[in-house]
Design an enzyme around this catalytic site. Structure first.
Site, short mmCIF file in Angstrom:
data_model
loop_
_atom_site.label_atom_id
_atom_site.label_comp_id
_atom_site.label_asym_id
_atom_site.label_seq_id
_atom_site.Cartn_x
_atom_site.Cartn_y
_atom_site.Cartn_z
CB CYS A 185 -5.24 -1.29 -2.19
SG CYS A 185 -6.55 -0.43 -1.31
CD GLU A 238 -1.66 4.89 4.45
OE1 GLU A 238 -1.25 5.80 5.19
OE2 GLU A 238 -2.33 3.91 4.86
CD GLU A 287 -5.63 -5.89 -1.41
OE1 GLU A 287 -4.98 -4.83 -1.28
OE2 GLU A 287 -6.62 -6.16 -0.71
CB CYS A 307 -11.02 -2.06 -0.12
SG CYS A 307 -10.25 -1.61 -1.68
CB CYS A 361 -8.78 -4.56 -3.89
SG CYS A 361 -7.49 -3.32 -3.59
CG ASN A 412 -0.36 -0.16 2.53
OD1 ASN A 412 0.67 -0.80 2.68
ND2 ASN A 412 -0.97 0.44 3.54
N1 THU Z 1 -5.55 -1.30 2.13
C1 THU Z 1 -5.01 -2.18 1.24
O1 THU Z 1 -3.82 -2.10 0.89
N2 THU Z 1 -5.81 -3.16 0.75
C2 THU Z 1 -7.14 -3.31 1.05
O2 THU Z 1 -7.79 -4.19 0.50
C3 THU Z 1 -7.76 -2.45 2.06
C4 THU Z 1 -6.93 -1.34 2.56
C5 THU Z 1 -4.68 -0.24 2.69
C6 THU Z 1 -5.06 1.15 2.25
C7 THU Z 1 -4.53 1.99 3.41
O3 THU Z 1 -3.18 2.30 3.17
C8 THU Z 1 -4.63 1.07 4.61
O4 THU Z 1 -4.78 -0.25 4.09
C9 THU Z 1 -5.78 1.38 5.55
O5 THU Z 1 -6.96 1.51 4.88
#
Ligand code: THU
Length: 137
Positions: free
Chosen positions: A60, A51, A62, A95, A98, A49
């Site tokens: 994200c 940000e 995935e 999420c 994804c 991930n």
């Molecule tokens: N996140 C992912 O990398 N994958 C997901 O399927 C859900 C959320 C990350 C995004 C963010 O950096 C952190 O998790 C919290 O939401």
């Protein structure tokens, strides 16, 4: 790989997701997420991930792993196993964004395995995780 993928192969892929999670850029949530996807030739592509101060721009793990595989020339819908490793969740369930992207790029019978820091693993088929996806077909 399929539902019958050995637990050893799943653990190996989860370990690669975990290694990728260590590169997470997540100063806002603190969550470190990694993903690893296997191509049919055995190559593994990873993502973490990433940000951003403009929170909605967060990428994200995935989708980053899938984009890396596609950029390397892996055929869409040929990837049959994707592992996720995340810190700070009991077991992360992917999420919605994804799920939509996984349903278009993974094989129809692909399995997703999500692993917690405690070593708990949950597994789903993509069609279970995201039934009746939006498509242009
Ligand atoms: N996140 C992912 O990398 N994958 C997901 O399927 C859900 C959320 C990350 C995004 C963010 O950096 C952190 O998790 C919290 O939401």
């Amino acid at each position: 790989m399929s539902e019958h993928t050995s637990s050893q192969a799943i653990m190996q892929l989860a370990a690669q997701a975990r290694a990728a999670s260590q590169h997470a850029y997540s100063p806002y949530s603190g969550a470190q997420v990694g993903a690893a996807v296997t191509a049919s030739d055995g190559r593994v592509f990873t993502g973490c991930n990433v940000e951003n101060a403009s929170y909605g721009l967060t990428q994200c793990a995935e989708r980053n792993a899938l984009a890396t595989a596609i950029a390397a020339g892996i055929a869409p819908r040929s990837m049959r196993s994707l592992a996720i490793y995340a810190t700070g969740f009991s077991v992360l369930t992917p999420c919605g964004a994804c799920r939509q992207v996984m349903s278009e790029l993974l094989a129809e019978d692909a399995m997703i395995h999500s692993c917690s820091e405690e070593g708990e693993i949950r597994s789903w088929g993509i069609s279970e995780l995201f039934p009746e996806p939006f498509t242009l077909e």
